[in-house]
Design a protein around this motif. Structure first.
Motif, PDB file in Angstrom:
ATOM      1  N   GLN A  92       0.745  -1.082   0.082  1.00  0.00           N
ATOM      2  CA  GLN A  92       0.187  -0.023  -0.001  1.00  0.00           C
ATOM      3  C   GLN A  92       0.838   1.251   0.018  1.00  0.00           C
ATOM      4  O   GLN A  92       0.345   2.367  -0.562  1.00  0.00           O
ATOM      5  N   ARG A  95       1.720   1.753  -3.745  1.00  0.00           N
ATOM      6  CA  ARG A  95       0.699   2.155  -4.425  1.00  0.00           C
ATOM      7  C   ARG A  95       0.191   3.575  -3.839  1.00  0.00           C
ATOM      8  O   ARG A  95      -0.288   4.463  -4.948  1.00  0.00           O
ATOM      9  N   LYS A  96       0.611   4.157  -2.645  1.00  0.00           N
ATOM     10  CA  LYS A  96       0.637   5.481  -2.641  1.00  0.00           C
ATOM     11  C   LYS A  96       1.226   6.405  -3.209  1.00  0.00           C
ATOM     12  O   LYS A  96       1.087   7.664  -3.732  1.00  0.00           O
ATOM     13  N   LEU A 119     -11.990  10.844  -3.539  1.00  0.00           N
ATOM     14  CA  LEU A 119     -12.121   9.395  -2.990  1.00  0.00           C
ATOM     15  C   LEU A 119     -10.656   9.022  -2.406  1.00  0.00           C
ATOM     16  O   LEU A 119     -10.580   8.706  -1.131  1.00  0.00           O
ATOM     17  N   GLY A 120      -9.532   8.980  -3.166  1.00  0.00           N
ATOM     18  CA  GLY A 120      -8.171   8.465  -2.560  1.00  0.00           C
ATOM     19  C   GLY A 120      -7.804   9.568  -1.546  1.00  0.00           C
ATOM     20  O   GLY A 120      -7.510   8.801  -0.632  1.00  0.00           O
ATOM     21  N   GLN A 123      -9.901   8.941   1.793  1.00  0.00           N
ATOM     22  CA  GLN A 123      -9.976   7.461   2.190  1.00  0.00           C
ATOM     23  C   GLN A 123      -8.666   7.219   2.471  1.00  0.00           C
ATOM     24  O   GLN A 123      -8.512   6.315   3.649  1.00  0.00           O
ATOM     25  N   VAL A 124      -7.605   7.536   1.827  1.00  0.00           N
ATOM     26  CA  VAL A 124      -6.366   7.156   2.137  1.00  0.00           C
ATOM     27  C   VAL A 124      -5.318   7.999   2.776  1.00  0.00           C
ATOM     28  O   VAL A 124      -4.607   7.802   3.849  1.00  0.00           O
ATOM     29  N   ASN A 126      -6.686  10.515   4.402  1.00  0.00           N
ATOM     30  CA  ASN A 126      -7.438  11.350   5.390  1.00  0.00           C
ATOM     31  C   ASN A 126      -7.623  12.870   5.255  1.00  0.00           C
ATOM     32  O   ASN A 126      -7.526  13.627   6.411  1.00  0.00           O
ATOM     33  N   ARG A 168      -7.570  11.874 -11.140  1.00  0.00           N
ATOM     34  CA  ARG A 168      -7.946  11.114  -9.860  1.00  0.00           C
ATOM     35  C   ARG A 168      -6.520  10.504  -9.492  1.00  0.00           C
ATOM     36  O   ARG A 168      -6.103  10.343  -8.042  1.00  0.00           O
ATOM     37  N   SER A 169      -5.373  10.073 -10.285  1.00  0.00           N
ATOM     38  CA  SER A 169      -4.136   9.573  -9.714  1.00  0.00           C
ATOM     39  C   SER A 169      -3.331  10.643  -9.252  1.00  0.00           C
ATOM     40  O   SER A 169      -2.704  10.354  -8.132  1.00  0.00           O
ATOM     41  N   MET A 172      -3.535  11.957  -5.502  1.00  0.00           N
ATOM     42  CA  MET A 172      -2.885  11.097  -4.493  1.00  0.00           C
ATOM     43  C   MET A 172      -1.447  11.740  -4.285  1.00  0.00           C
ATOM     44  O   MET A 172      -0.795  11.204  -3.715  1.00  0.00           O
TER      45      MET A 172
ATOM     46  N   SER B 311      -4.914   0.560  -7.082  1.00  0.00           N
ATOM     47  CA  SER B 311      -3.795   1.473  -7.427  1.00  0.00           C
ATOM     48  C   SER B 311      -4.159   2.884  -6.715  1.00  0.00           C
ATOM     49  O   SER B 311      -2.946   3.699  -6.858  1.00  0.00           O
ATOM     50  N   LEU B 312      -5.097   3.307  -6.252  1.00  0.00           N
ATOM     51  CA  LEU B 312      -5.072   4.351  -5.365  1.00  0.00           C
ATOM     52  C   LEU B 312      -4.660   4.436  -3.898  1.00  0.00           C
ATOM     53  O   LEU B 312      -4.430   5.245  -3.238  1.00  0.00           O
ATOM     54  N   LEU B 314      -6.284   2.148  -1.838  1.00  0.00           N
ATOM     55  CA  LEU B 314      -7.150   1.931  -0.903  1.00  0.00           C
ATOM     56  C   LEU B 314      -7.137   0.571  -0.373  1.00  0.00           C
ATOM     57  O   LEU B 314      -6.529  -0.459  -1.248  1.00  0.00           O
ATOM     58  N   LYS B 318     -11.458  -1.305   1.925  1.00  0.00           N
ATOM     59  CA  LYS B 318     -12.239  -0.030   1.612  1.00  0.00           C
ATOM     60  C   LYS B 318     -12.621  -0.258  -0.107  1.00  0.00           C
ATOM     61  O   LYS B 318     -13.664   0.372  -0.215  1.00  0.00           O
TER      62      LYS B 318
END
Lengths: 259, 411
Positions: A92, A95-96, A119-120, A123-124, A126, A168-169, A172, B311-312, B314, B318
């Motif tokens: 993870q 991926r971040k 969303l990212g 949720q990821v 915060n 979207r990418s 992050m 890939s985000l 999550l 989730k």
């Protein structure tokens, strides 16, 4: 832009000189079929790598291994100093650091454009809602479709959807962007708007690995072009060198077929 | 086949009707023969049905209406059921307002026109329920139930209007309203010295079993569906075994087990009432079916959606909760509502173990001394069936509406 010397060794980099991604002896099997054969490559910070090659050559598999959408069977993969292991926390973290853009966009159809982007971060990372939405609007401005924020993906054209996917990418705040044939599913008249966004991204200093069939993009934007065939890296070089004076027969054959 | 000529379009209505008849009913000799045979048959059936309807004696329904609605609920506590009705209408009013308010906020955000649902649309959507209520009130012996029903309607409307004053925090968590409403309902009907659910009966028990069955079986089925896709072999095999076992037995056998055998499995003196044991049986059975419906939905979500979530960065949980499940559940609304409809009708199976639901009440009322052996099932059973038809029809209509609404921006 960065310097564009000739590098025939895939482990020699352009860019700032610091390593961002490193693959060492990476093998990947699908059953008995070997999709990747001892891949070695180093990608420098701020470097733009374009990967080309015939279909089935392992291009997509290679970049999908980098953020563990596929699990490699042998070898080492390092992203921004993080060793890719089986540990889910570790995966993870990587991926971040890496954004990914898909051929089929893969936007979330049940969420509006702005919710897709926030969303990212929410949720990821915060991030509070307000802050995430400001960030999303900035990014939509950057990909030049702020007016589409409240629409749903199904209401957008392919080119617009792919630009939302890029935004979207980027939300992050990744260190690396991976592009898996980002224009292959687009109608011809929409390819340019996506390539323009990618070119702007490259100019801004993003580290990028782009799998594509757009030779014009490779020629203009790439620091190095990587040619793959049969799961191997056959040849690596600067665009000038690669397109005017390729050394390997397989490269020459491929170029003669597409140019 | 005859073709329509321009002259035919301009001729008078009567000749056009004659042409239509000739074309559709009497075009060939065998078509004519079929028309005559079936026409005679339909006329015969209509004639008999009309004779039956004109001759019908609804005394049995008038006398037994309370039995049909509530079973053997004690008369002196009937006001508690009305309290329950009032809590329900207040809850529905508040909930509807909260949902409408949320939709409004969303529409405003998206810059779309607010879709004002007027009372006409309420009538269009729920007319079968209104007709059913009117029919029920038509069979009452005193005007009191009608007045109390008007009161319930007034409370519902009042709750909807005053719902505007709900704090923002509550409106955002609108699911709190049915939750609090359910607790209040139970306390109102059975709490503080009221009769417990083992005395519940009639259509009331069909409704409660349906709603409780759905609310309990849905989360259980969801967990089973996720368990069936788990990477942990133990979880996966347990889920598969559970689902395949419960789908492989008739529901009646589970109801019989619940009624007669479940008591032996529970240690100590603590005994659940028949109602609870049957609810457990229904929940276990339905959850296996719901799990399979959800599994179909999970499989309908493309792999690329999961990869995009991963890939985000999550987490797998989730990705499931925020990306896969919302799409999966939307895709299976028709099948899921179909399951709920069949659950609603299957609640009548509790009559097998003598829980006095609407169907059993309709049946036993025909054995009462003043009504027995007159073939009055022909009156009571269609009356009972009407309740289920109304419920199923409204559920099915609402599911199509929900599908359309959630289809916004569908690919």
């Amino acid at each position: 832009m960065t310097n564009r010397e000739v590098f025939s060794d895939a482990t020699q980099m352009a860019g700032t000189g610091e390593t961002m991604i490193e693959l060492e002896g990476v093998d990947k099997f699908f059953g008995d079929f070997q999709a990747l054969k001892s891949i070695n490559i180093r990608v420098g910070k701020q470097e733009v790598i374009v990967v080309i090659g015939p279909s089935g050559s392992g291009k997509s598999t290679m970049i999908r291994c980098i953020n563990r959408l596929e699990k490699h069977d042998r070898g080492r993969i390092t992203v921004n100093g993080i060793d890719l292991s089986d540990d889910i926390k570790n995966i993870q973290e990587i991926r971040k650091e890496t954004g990914m853009v898909f051929q089929q966009f893969n936007l979330f159809p049940h969420l509006s454009v702005i919710d897709n982007i926030t969303l990212g971060p929410r949720q990821v990372r915060n991030l509070p809602k307000k802050q995430a939405e400001d960030l999303a609007m900035d990014l939509l401005n950057r990909v030049q479709i702020p007016e589409q924020a409240q629409k749903y993906p199904g209401q957008l054209s392919g080119g617009q959807q792919q630009r939302v996917a890029i935004a979207r990418s980027l939300a992050m705040n990744p260190q690396v962007m991976l592009f898996d044939e980002p224009t292959s599913a687009l109608d011809p008249e929409m390819i340019k708007e996506v390539l323009d966004v990618m070119q702007e991204l490259a100019t801004s200093g993003m580290t990028m690995i782009v799998v594509t069939h757009e030779m014009g993009f490779a020629r203009e934007v790439a620091d190095r072009v990587v040619f793959m065939a049969d799961g191997e890296i056959v040849e690596v070089g600067s665009p000038e060198h690669f397109f005017t004076n390729p050394e390997e027969d397989r490269t020459k054959l491929f170029l003669s077929q597409i140019l | 086949m005859t073709t329509t000529t321009p002259q035919q379009l301009t001729v008078t209505r009567t000749t056009r009707a004659a042409a239509w008849l000739r074309k559709n009913l009497f075009s060939t000799w065998y078509n004519t023969a079929l028309t005559i045979v079936f026409g005679a048959f339909i006329l015969f059936v209509l004639f008999r049905l009309l004779g039956f309807l004109l001759d019908i004696d609804t005394t049995i329904i008038r006398v037994n209406l309370k039995l049909y609605m509530t079973g053997r609920f004690p008369n002196e506590q009937l006001e508690r059921l009305w309290i329950g009705v009032y809590i329900t209408s207040a809850g529905i009013g508040l909930f509807a307002r909260a949902i409408a308010r949320n939709a409004e906020v969303k529409a405003l955000d998206a810059g779309m026109a607010i879709d004002h649902a007027g009372w006409q649309s309420i009538i269009r959507r729920f007319w079968p329920i209104l007709v059913l209520v009117a029919i029920i009130l038509g069979f009452t012996q005193t005007p009191l139930p009608a007045l109390l029903t008007l009161g319930a309607a007034a409370i519902g409307i009042g709750a909807y209007v005053s719902g505007a004053a709900l704090p923002r925090a509550v409106i955002k968590r609108s699911w709190l309203i049915p939750l609090v409403g359910t607790v209040a309902f139970y306390l109102g009907v059975a709490g503080f010295g009221g009769v417990g659910w083992d005395k519940w009966g009639g259509f009331f028990v069909n409704i409660v079993l349906t709603i409780a069955g759905i609310t309990l079986a849905f989360p259980l089925g969801l967990m089973l569906a996720l368990g069936r896709r788990s990477t942990l072999p133990v979880v996966r095999y347990l889920s598969v075994t559970y689902i395949e076992f419960l789908r492989g037995v008739p529901m009646i056998s589970l109801l019989l087990l619940g009624a007669f055998a479940l008591g032996f499995l529970i240690p100590g003196d603590q005994q659940f009432s028949l109602f609870i044991r049957l609810l457990i049986a229904i929940t276990l059975f339905q959850s296996a079916y719901i799990a399979e419906v959800v599994r179909g939905g999970l499989q309908s979500v493309p792999k690329g959606q999961i990869e995009a979530g991963q890939s985000l960065g999550l987490s797998p949980w989730k990705t499931m909760r925020l990306i896969v499940l919302p799409q999966a559940l939307r895709n299976v609304i028709p099948a899921m509502v179909g399951q709920f409809i069949s659950l609603f009708k299957d609640t009548t199976l509790v009559s097998i173990v003598k829980l006095l639901d609407l169907l059993l009440a309709a049946q036993v009322s025909t054995a009462q001394p003043e009504f027995q052996a007159q073939g009055l099932q022909a009156v009571t059973l269609p009356f009972a069936a009407l309740f289920f038809w109304v419920g199923c029809y409204v559920m099915s209509r609402e599911s199509r509406r929900l599908e359309r609404k959630l289809g916004v921006g569908e690919r």
